[in-house]
Design an enzyme around this catalytic site. Structure first.
Site, PDB file in Angstrom:
ATOM      1  N   GLY A   1      10.007  24.164 -77.539  1.00 28.88           N
ATOM      2  CA  GLY A   1       8.591  23.818 -77.424  1.00 28.88           C
ATOM      3  C   GLY A   1       7.823  24.925 -76.746  1.00 28.88           C
TER       4      GLY A   1
ATOM      5  CB  CYS B   1       8.912  29.249 -82.293  1.00 29.75           C
ATOM      6  SG  CYS B   1      10.444  28.891 -83.127  1.00 29.75           S
TER       7      CYS B   1
ATOM      8  CE  LYS C   1       9.670  13.639 -75.736  1.00 28.84           C
ATOM      9  NZ  LYS C   1       8.717  13.214 -76.769  1.00 28.84           N
TER      10      LYS C   1
ATOM     11  CD  GLU D   1       3.846  29.951 -79.787  1.00 28.57           C
ATOM     12  OE1 GLU D   1       3.901  29.249 -78.764  1.00 28.57           O
ATOM     13  OE2 GLU D   1       4.814  30.114 -80.552  1.00 28.57           O
TER      14      GLU D   1
ATOM     15  CD  GLU E   1      13.211  28.311 -80.464  1.00 27.33           C
ATOM     16  OE1 GLU E   1      12.158  28.951 -80.221  1.00 27.33           O
ATOM     17  OE2 GLU E   1      13.346  27.539 -81.411  1.00 27.33           O
TER      18      GLU E   1
ATOM     19  CB  THR F   1       6.209  29.576 -72.924  1.00 28.91           C
ATOM     20  OG1 THR F   1       6.821  30.185 -74.069  1.00 28.91           O
ATOM     21  CG2 THR F   1       6.653  30.327 -71.681  1.00 28.91           C
TER      22      THR F   1
ATOM     23  N   GLY G   1       8.325  24.416 -71.119  1.00 32.62           N
ATOM     24  CA  GLY G   1       9.684  24.865 -70.784  1.00 32.62           C
ATOM     25  C   GLY G   1       9.800  25.238 -69.312  1.00 32.62           C
TER      26      GLY G   1
HETATM   27  P1  NDP Z   1       5.312  20.782 -76.043  1.00 30.63           P
HETATM   28  O1  NDP Z   1       6.138  21.865 -75.496  1.00 30.63           O
HETATM   29  O2  NDP Z   1       4.386  20.111 -75.123  1.00 30.63           O
HETATM   30  O3  NDP Z   1       6.240  19.632 -76.682  1.00 30.63           O
HETATM   31  C1  NDP Z   1       7.571  19.794 -77.109  1.00 30.63           C
HETATM   32  C2  NDP Z   1       8.376  18.569 -76.736  1.00 30.63           C
HETATM   33  O4  NDP Z   1       8.430  18.423 -75.321  1.00 30.63           O
HETATM   34  C3  NDP Z   1       7.782  17.260 -77.258  1.00 30.63           C
HETATM   35  O5  NDP Z   1       8.824  16.364 -77.570  1.00 30.63           O
HETATM   36  C4  NDP Z   1       7.004  16.791 -76.056  1.00 30.63           C
HETATM   37  O6  NDP Z   1       6.712  15.413 -76.092  1.00 30.63           O
HETATM   38  C5  NDP Z   1       7.960  17.137 -74.947  1.00 30.63           C
HETATM   39  N1  NDP Z   1       7.371  17.233 -73.623  1.00 30.63           N
HETATM   40  C6  NDP Z   1       6.093  17.520 -73.280  1.00 30.63           C
HETATM   41  N2  NDP Z   1       5.962  17.493 -71.944  1.00 30.63           N
HETATM   42  C7  NDP Z   1       7.172  17.193 -71.421  1.00 30.63           C
HETATM   43  C8  NDP Z   1       7.679  17.017 -70.104  1.00 30.63           C
HETATM   44  N3  NDP Z   1       6.911  17.166 -69.030  1.00 30.63           N
HETATM   45  N4  NDP Z   1       8.962  16.712 -69.948  1.00 30.63           N
HETATM   46  C9  NDP Z   1       9.771  16.569 -71.016  1.00 30.63           C
HETATM   47  N5  NDP Z   1       9.356  16.689 -72.277  1.00 30.63           N
HETATM   48  C10 NDP Z   1       8.070  17.023 -72.487  1.00 30.63           C
HETATM   49  O7  NDP Z   1       4.552  21.333 -77.275  1.00 30.63           O
HETATM   50  P2  NDP Z   1       3.275  20.663 -77.959  1.00 30.63           P
HETATM   51  O8  NDP Z   1       3.745  19.731 -78.965  1.00 30.63           O
HETATM   52  O9  NDP Z   1       2.324  20.112 -76.968  1.00 30.63           O
HETATM   53  O10 NDP Z   1       2.604  21.940 -78.594  1.00 30.63           O
HETATM   54  C11 NDP Z   1       1.754  22.767 -77.816  1.00 30.63           C
HETATM   55  C12 NDP Z   1       1.923  24.207 -78.194  1.00 30.63           C
HETATM   56  O11 NDP Z   1       3.255  24.602 -77.924  1.00 30.63           O
HETATM   57  C13 NDP Z   1       1.758  24.518 -79.651  1.00 30.63           C
HETATM   58  O12 NDP Z   1       0.448  24.612 -80.026  1.00 30.63           O
HETATM   59  C14 NDP Z   1       2.506  25.815 -79.729  1.00 30.63           C
HETATM   60  O13 NDP Z   1       1.723  26.876 -79.280  1.00 30.63           O
HETATM   61  C15 NDP Z   1       3.657  25.590 -78.821  1.00 30.63           C
HETATM   62  N6  NDP Z   1       4.863  25.133 -79.499  1.00 30.63           N
HETATM   63  C16 NDP Z   1       5.859  26.005 -79.682  1.00 30.63           C
HETATM   64  C17 NDP Z   1       6.994  25.614 -80.356  1.00 30.63           C
HETATM   65  C18 NDP Z   1       8.107  26.528 -80.581  1.00 30.63           C
HETATM   66  O14 NDP Z   1       8.969  26.229 -81.389  1.00 30.63           O
HETATM   67  N7  NDP Z   1       8.155  27.636 -79.896  1.00 30.63           N
HETATM   68  C19 NDP Z   1       7.122  24.290 -80.918  1.00 30.63           C
HETATM   69  C20 NDP Z   1       6.015  23.424 -80.647  1.00 30.63           C
HETATM   70  C21 NDP Z   1       4.952  23.853 -79.960  1.00 30.63           C
HETATM   71  P3  NDP Z   1       5.309  14.934 -76.711  1.00 30.63           P
HETATM   72  O15 NDP Z   1       5.324  15.302 -78.132  1.00 30.63           O
HETATM   73  O16 NDP Z   1       5.354  13.481 -76.504  1.00 30.63           O
HETATM   74  O17 NDP Z   1       4.247  15.625 -75.926  1.00 30.63           O
END
Ligand code: NDP
Length: 485
Positions: free
Chosen positions: A231, A287, A178, A387, A253, A233, A236
């Protein structure tokens, strides 16, 4: 509205199909603000169908295939990705806004290399025989976990997907991928590559849709054995809570607020380059970004002045232009969030020494941001703790080695850290004291598929890349054979 790439479907059981409810969602090019595609928004029923296909493949052709043949197919995924890299790189830049140079010459070659690295492991992982008391033959088997769901964010859409897909497939699992809603196009391209190289139906399913519905349906599904997530924290933590219901295997991660420490005895020109690469590569949407620059008090003023001067010369440009080094922020809402952090930092008393505003590349469109540096940041300020995930650097002073280590470790996160010094003893000492999954000495933001990557503390657990990742995609069975006559 210009729909340049048209409508994109889900890949389930080797076939492209619309979402069962017929819902779609738009994909926006953050550099032009145009809608460039409509992708299927999968329902819980689609997730169900993907799980059934992945399970059938596991019990069918994929489960029966030899490890060597499996490895050959994973190798071909990498080969085919390289053959189609120009097109896939364009998609990566179109939906994410990163410079085409980064997509074409860094991210996607790393993704192809990762596939081929793990392809090589497919037939090299075995069990062991264990001497035990009594008259028994005891051996272990390393078996796939089963159906693995990879949930990935928008910052490195292809690479972070492949970090999970490659070891999962090489170890004999089947996958439901996904991608983030903002950046689904390259995951769909990977699905097509899988079809082209002959992955059996159901081995790699691509399910696009929103996190709160599609993602949550994946996390809750009892037929999924493992979630590999990158994604935020807080997301997560929610996934961990939900996955507990069905006790899924989990690797996370997550975020970071990584310290990049510059000692006075460092090669300061190299450290300035390292500080800018550390925070501005990938627009800071990384990240492991070195978003807290800790600078020795004795050199702080001149170091920050030079850093600010260098930063002011970095201007965002059209991501499709091969000369561009700073692209568009991934979305409007994310740009607004970054700008709020900038305003908050000013209110809390930090001094803005470079950037700080939205940028215009001459088109009046797109979500561009000036690379930004703050001086006089204190450890308790919000920009030193949260972050931001954008091109915003917080510089913080320290008085001596102990204070540098204490300030570096003063974070809920522990993903990465940098150390700049010519003193080899100090470099190793500080590296040993930092609570971070990766420490770079006199460099920053370098990666290799053979080197493990992952977090300490609230940056998550589990390791991606390297042979250590294989442990997170296999489970161990012990077999006892009674040899008594
Ligand atoms: P998210 O953690 O929300 O998204 C990452 C993934 O998880 C996406 O595919 C998202 O789908 C999916 N997701 C969101 N909610 C759920 C859920 N309840 N169950 C299962 N999957 C889910 O990150 P965001 O894209 O919203 O970014 C927000 C902030 O997160 C950023 O501004 C940054 O600070 C941080 N971030 C950190 C990352 C890292 O590598 N450490 C990477 C990306 C973001 P969808 O896109 O449809 O919401």
């Amino acid at each position: 509205m210009s729909l340049t790439l048209g409508k994109k479907q889900l890949l389930i059981n080797g076939e492209w199909r619309d979402a069962s409810g017929g819902k779609t969602m738009p994909v926006v090019n953050p550099a032009t603000e145009e809608i460039i595609a409509e992708v299927a928004n999968a329902s819980a029923a689609d997730v169900d169908a993907a799980v059934a296909a992945a399970r059938a493949a596991l019990n069918g052709p994929w489960g029966k295939m030899s490890a060597r043949e499996r490895g050959r197919l994973v190798w071909k995924l990498g080969e085919r990705l390289m053959d189609t890299i120009d097109n896939v790189a364009k998609l990566e830049t179109l939906h994410n806004g990163k410079p085409i140079t980064e997509s074409r010459h860094i991210e996607l070659p790393m993704a192809a290399e990762c596939l081929q690295y793990f392809a090589g492991w497919a037939d090299k992982i075995g069990g062991e025989t264990i001497p035990v008391k009594g008259n028994s033959l005891v051996y272990t088997l390393r078996e796939p976990i089963g159906v693995v769901a990879a949930i990935v964010p928008w910052n490195f859409p292809m690479l972070l997907a492949v970090w999970k897909v490659a070891p999962a497939l090489a170890m004999g699992n089947t996958v439901i991928l996904k991608p983030a809603s903002q950046t689904p196009l390259t995951a769909l391209a990977l699905g097509e590559i899988g079809r082209a190289v002959g992955l059996p139906p159901g081995v790699l399913n691509i399910v696009t849709g929103s996190g709160s519905t599609t993602g949550q349906a994946i996390v809750d599904h009892p037929g999924i054995d493992k979630i590999a997530f990158t994604g935020d924290t807080s997301t997560g933590k929610g996934i961990m809570r939900s996955a507990a219901e069905t006790l899924k295997h989990l690797t996370l991660e997550l975020g970071g607020k990584s310290p990049n420490i510059v000692f006075a005895d460092a090669d300061l020109d190299a450290a300035i380059r390292g500080a800018t690469v550390g925070i501005f590569y990938g627009k800071g949407e990384v990240c492991a970004a070195g978003s807290r620059l800790l600078v020795d008090k004795s050199i702080k003023d001149s170091f920050i002045a030079k850093l600010a001067e260098r930063t002011k010369k970095m201007v965002p440009g059209d991501p499709m232009d091969p000369k561009t080094r700073l692209g568009a922020i991934s979305s409007k809402s994310h740009l607004e969030r970054i700008l709020q952090y900038v305003e908050g930092a000013k209110k809390e008393g930090a001094s803005l020494v470079a950037g700080g505003s939205r940028a215009d590349i001459g088109t009046g469109k797109g979500y561009f941001m000036q690379p930004t540096v703050f001086a006089d940041v204190t450890p308790e300020m919000t920009i030193a703790r949260e972050e931001i995930f954008g091109p915003v650097l917080a510089t913080i002073e320290f008085a001596d080695v102990d204070e540098a280590i204490a300030r570096a470790n003063d974070s809920i996160y522990g993903l990465a850290a940098g150390v700049w010094t010519k003193d080899i003893k100090k470099a190793h000492y500080v590296a040993s004291k930092l609570k971070a999954g990766t420490v770079w000495v006199n460099t920053y933001n370098v990666y290799d598929t053979a080197v493990p990557f992952g977090g300490y503390k609230q940056s998550g657990f589990g390791r991606e890349m390297s042979q250590h990742a294989l442990n997170y995609y296999t489970q161990m069975k012990s077999v006892w054979v009674d040899l008594n006559q």
